[in-house]
Design a protein around this motif. Sequence first.
Motif, PDB file in Angstrom:
ATOM      1  N   THR A  38      77.900  38.450  86.731  1.00 60.39           N
ATOM      2  CA  THR A  38      78.933  37.925  87.608  1.00 60.39           C
ATOM      3  C   THR A  38      78.411  36.787  88.471  1.00 60.39           C
ATOM      4  OG1 THR A  38      78.424  39.619  89.246  1.00 60.39           O
ATOM      5  CG2 THR A  38      80.203  40.089  87.702  1.00 60.39           C
ATOM      6  N   GLU A  39      77.105  36.711  88.650  1.00 56.29           N
ATOM      7  CA  GLU A  39      76.527  35.669  89.483  1.00 56.29           C
ATOM      8  C   GLU A  39      76.182  34.416  88.682  1.00 56.29           C
ATOM      9  OE1 GLU A  39      73.172  37.471  91.286  1.00 56.29           O
ATOM     10  OE2 GLU A  39      74.364  38.863  92.464  1.00 56.29           O
ATOM     11  N   MET A  40      76.295  34.458  87.363  1.00 60.27           N
ATOM     12  CA  MET A  40      75.872  33.345  86.524  1.00 60.27           C
ATOM     13  C   MET A  40      76.908  32.228  86.504  1.00 60.27           C
ATOM     14  SD  MET A  40      74.253  35.128  83.245  1.00 60.27           S
ATOM     15  CE  MET A  40      72.521  34.994  83.084  1.00 60.27           C
ATOM     16  N   ALA A  41      76.428  31.019  86.251  1.00 57.61           N
ATOM     17  CA  ALA A  41      77.302  29.865  86.121  1.00 57.61           C
ATOM     18  C   ALA A  41      77.550  29.600  84.637  1.00 57.61           C
ATOM     19  CB  ALA A  41      76.654  28.657  86.784  1.00 57.61           C
ATOM     20  N   LYS A  42      78.395  28.622  84.372  1.00 56.41           N
ATOM     21  CA  LYS A  42      78.693  28.276  82.988  1.00 56.41           C
ATOM     22  C   LYS A  42      77.440  27.740  82.306  1.00 56.41           C
ATOM     23  CE  LYS A  42      83.565  27.238  83.219  1.00 56.41           C
ATOM     24  NZ  LYS A  42      84.584  26.217  82.959  1.00 56.41           N
ATOM     25  N   GLN A  43      77.296  28.092  81.037  1.00 53.11           N
ATOM     26  CA  GLN A  43      76.143  27.630  80.293  1.00 53.11           C
ATOM     27  C   GLN A  43      76.556  27.200  78.899  1.00 53.11           C
ATOM     28  OE1 GLN A  43      73.322  30.790  80.041  1.00 53.11           O
ATOM     29  NE2 GLN A  43      74.709  32.213  79.082  1.00 53.11           N
ATOM     30  N   LYS A  44      75.731  26.377  78.303  1.00 46.80           N
ATOM     31  CA  LYS A  44      75.976  25.885  76.955  1.00 46.80           C
ATOM     32  C   LYS A  44      74.811  26.300  76.074  1.00 46.80           C
ATOM     33  CE  LYS A  44      76.926  21.698  74.340  1.00 46.80           C
ATOM     34  NZ  LYS A  44      77.118  20.249  74.423  1.00 46.80           N
ATOM     35  N   ILE A  45      75.122  26.965  74.962  1.00 45.43           N
ATOM     36  CA  ILE A  45      74.110  27.440  74.030  1.00 45.43           C
ATOM     37  C   ILE A  45      74.337  26.726  72.701  1.00 45.43           C
ATOM     38  CG2 ILE A  45      73.189  29.435  72.811  1.00 45.43           C
ATOM     39  CD1 ILE A  45      74.268  31.159  75.113  1.00 45.43           C
ATOM     40  N   VAL A  46      73.288  26.128  72.166  1.00 47.61           N
ATOM     41  CA  VAL A  46      73.369  25.472  70.865  1.00 47.61           C
ATOM     42  C   VAL A  46      72.506  26.256  69.890  1.00 47.61           C
ATOM     43  CG1 VAL A  46      73.000  23.339  69.580  1.00 47.61           C
ATOM     44  CG2 VAL A  46      73.713  23.240  71.960  1.00 47.61           C
ATOM     45  N   VAL A  47      73.117  26.662  68.765  1.00 46.11           N
ATOM     46  CA  VAL A  47      72.455  27.481  67.767  1.00 46.11           C
ATOM     47  C   VAL A  47      72.553  26.780  66.420  1.00 46.11           C
ATOM     48  CG1 VAL A  47      72.424  29.744  66.672  1.00 46.11           C
ATOM     49  CG2 VAL A  47      73.142  29.554  69.022  1.00 46.11           C
ATOM     50  N   VAL A 109      68.548  26.686  69.441  1.00 46.08           N
ATOM     51  CA  VAL A 109      68.089  25.332  69.722  1.00 46.08           C
ATOM     52  C   VAL A 109      67.920  25.106  71.219  1.00 46.08           C
ATOM     53  CG1 VAL A 109      68.626  22.880  69.470  1.00 46.08           C
ATOM     54  CG2 VAL A 109      69.144  24.463  67.621  1.00 46.08           C
ATOM     55  N   SER A 110      68.972  25.375  71.998  1.00 45.99           N
ATOM     56  CA  SER A 110      68.874  25.124  73.439  1.00 45.99           C
ATOM     57  C   SER A 110      69.834  26.008  74.213  1.00 45.99           C
ATOM     58  CB  SER A 110      69.171  23.654  73.759  1.00 45.99           C
ATOM     59  OG  SER A 110      70.525  23.378  73.500  1.00 45.99           O
ATOM     60  N   VAL A 111      69.436  26.297  75.449  1.00 48.67           N
ATOM     61  CA  VAL A 111      70.263  27.026  76.407  1.00 48.67           C
ATOM     62  C   VAL A 111      70.169  26.273  77.719  1.00 48.67           C
ATOM     63  CG1 VAL A 111      70.624  29.190  77.647  1.00 48.67           C
ATOM     64  CG2 VAL A 111      69.784  29.237  75.303  1.00 48.67           C
ATOM     65  N   GLY A 112      71.322  25.909  78.279  1.00 47.92           N
ATOM     66  CA  GLY A 112      71.290  25.166  79.535  1.00 47.92           C
ATOM     67  C   GLY A 112      72.641  25.158  80.210  1.00 47.92           C
ATOM     68  N   PRO A 113      72.696  24.603  81.408  1.00 53.83           N
ATOM     69  CA  PRO A 113      73.972  24.552  82.124  1.00 53.83           C
ATOM     70  C   PRO A 113      74.913  23.533  81.489  1.00 53.83           C
ATOM     71  CG  PRO A 113      72.296  23.391  83.356  1.00 53.83           C
ATOM     72  CD  PRO A 113      71.605  24.034  82.189  1.00 53.83           C
ATOM     73  N   VAL A 114      76.195  23.729  81.717  1.00 56.55           N
ATOM     74  CA  VAL A 114      77.206  22.813  81.194  1.00 56.55           C
ATOM     75  C   VAL A 114      77.191  21.545  82.026  1.00 56.55           C
ATOM     76  CG1 VAL A 114      79.674  22.490  80.806  1.00 56.55           C
ATOM     77  CG2 VAL A 114      78.626  24.694  80.368  1.00 56.55           C
ATOM     78  N   GLU A 115      77.211  20.412  81.342  1.00 53.55           N
ATOM     79  CA  GLU A 115      77.243  19.135  82.048  1.00 53.55           C
ATOM     80  C   GLU A 115      78.688  18.843  82.429  1.00 53.55           C
ATOM     81  OE1 GLU A 115      75.815  17.363  78.695  1.00 53.55           O
ATOM     82  OE2 GLU A 115      73.761  17.991  79.009  1.00 53.55           O
ATOM     83  N   GLU A 116      78.935  18.800  83.704  1.00 54.68           N
ATOM     84  CA  GLU A 116      80.281  18.533  84.208  1.00 54.68           C
ATOM     85  C   GLU A 116      80.585  17.049  84.052  1.00 54.68           C
ATOM     86  OE1 GLU A 116      82.407  20.758  85.796  1.00 54.68           O
ATOM     87  OE2 GLU A 116      81.062  22.451  85.427  1.00 54.68           O
ATOM     88  N   LYS A 117      81.767  16.761  83.576  1.00 55.96           N
ATOM     89  CA  LYS A 117      82.191  15.372  83.463  1.00 55.96           C
ATOM     90  C   LYS A 117      82.742  14.933  84.814  1.00 55.96           C
ATOM     91  CE  LYS A 117      83.388  15.502  78.590  1.00 55.96           C
ATOM     92  NZ  LYS A 117      84.477  15.322  77.619  1.00 55.96           N
ATOM     93  N   LYS A 118      82.138  13.890  85.352  1.00 57.74           N
ATOM     94  CA  LYS A 118      82.599  13.376  86.635  1.00 57.74           C
ATOM     95  C   LYS A 118      83.583  12.251  86.376  1.00 57.74           C
ATOM     96  CE  LYS A 118      78.433  14.558  89.156  1.00 57.74           C
ATOM     97  NZ  LYS A 118      77.335  14.060  89.976  1.00 57.74           N
ATOM     98  N   GLU A 119      84.772  12.459  86.844  1.00 60.59           N
ATOM     99  CA  GLU A 119      85.805  11.453  86.663  1.00 60.59           C
ATOM    100  C   GLU A 119      85.749  10.457  87.819  1.00 60.59           C
ATOM    101  OE1 GLU A 119      89.605  13.198  86.145  1.00 60.59           O
ATOM    102  OE2 GLU A 119      88.884  14.647  84.687  1.00 60.59           O
ATOM    103  N   SER A 120      85.657   9.193  87.475  1.00 59.58           N
ATOM    104  CA  SER A 120      85.671   8.176  88.523  1.00 59.58           C
ATOM    105  C   SER A 120      87.124   7.817  88.801  1.00 59.58           C
ATOM    106  CB  SER A 120      84.895   6.939  88.084  1.00 59.58           C
ATOM    107  OG  SER A 120      85.485   6.381  86.929  1.00 59.58           O
ATOM    108  N   LYS A 121      87.508   8.021  90.015  1.00 58.03           N
ATOM    109  CA  LYS A 121      88.882   7.753  90.403  1.00 58.03           C
ATOM    110  C   LYS A 121      89.017   6.276  90.755  1.00 58.03           C
ATOM    111  CE  LYS A 121      89.825  12.367  92.133  1.00 58.03           C
ATOM    112  NZ  LYS A 121      90.255  13.148  93.282  1.00 58.03           N
TER     113      LYS A 121
END
Length: 145
Positions: A38-47, A109-121
């Motif tokens: 429950t304390e974890m953030a979003k992550q991206k796993i590549v297999v 292959v890799s486990v890491g946090p999700v890269e948030e897309k920053k929208e430039s307004k």
Amino acid sequence: MGSIKSFPFPFSLSKPPLPDPLNLPGNPNTYIQIIKFTEMAKQKIVVKVTMTSDKKTRKALKIAVSLCGVESASIVGSDKDQIAVTGEGIDSVELTTLLRKGVGYTELVSVGPVEEKKESKATVEIHPYQYYYDYYVPSYYVYGM
């Protein structure tokens, strides 16, 4: 007359104590894992998975999506042999093990946090525009009375 006998009251009038959360029945590690997830953030796993046919590709995606916490799964890579799974609290070892059992050779292959897309307004300046309403008044002719 006879003497009055007193009988002990079989029930306690005080409230029972609340159970201690660390003394729950079963394996205590499962409860600690639930708290950690429950304390974890979003992550991206590549297999990387050897998928030789469309049937194995569908089966691999079905296995990846069946895990708890998975939000999306997609096929990536130049050879379309990698699966990118994003979500919250995903166990990468469990994902790899299930894919090995169900599909075939699998490599993490890799486990890491999700890269948030920053929208430039883009700032748009709004200049107030005054509207001028020009009413057309039809002309009436009055003929003699």
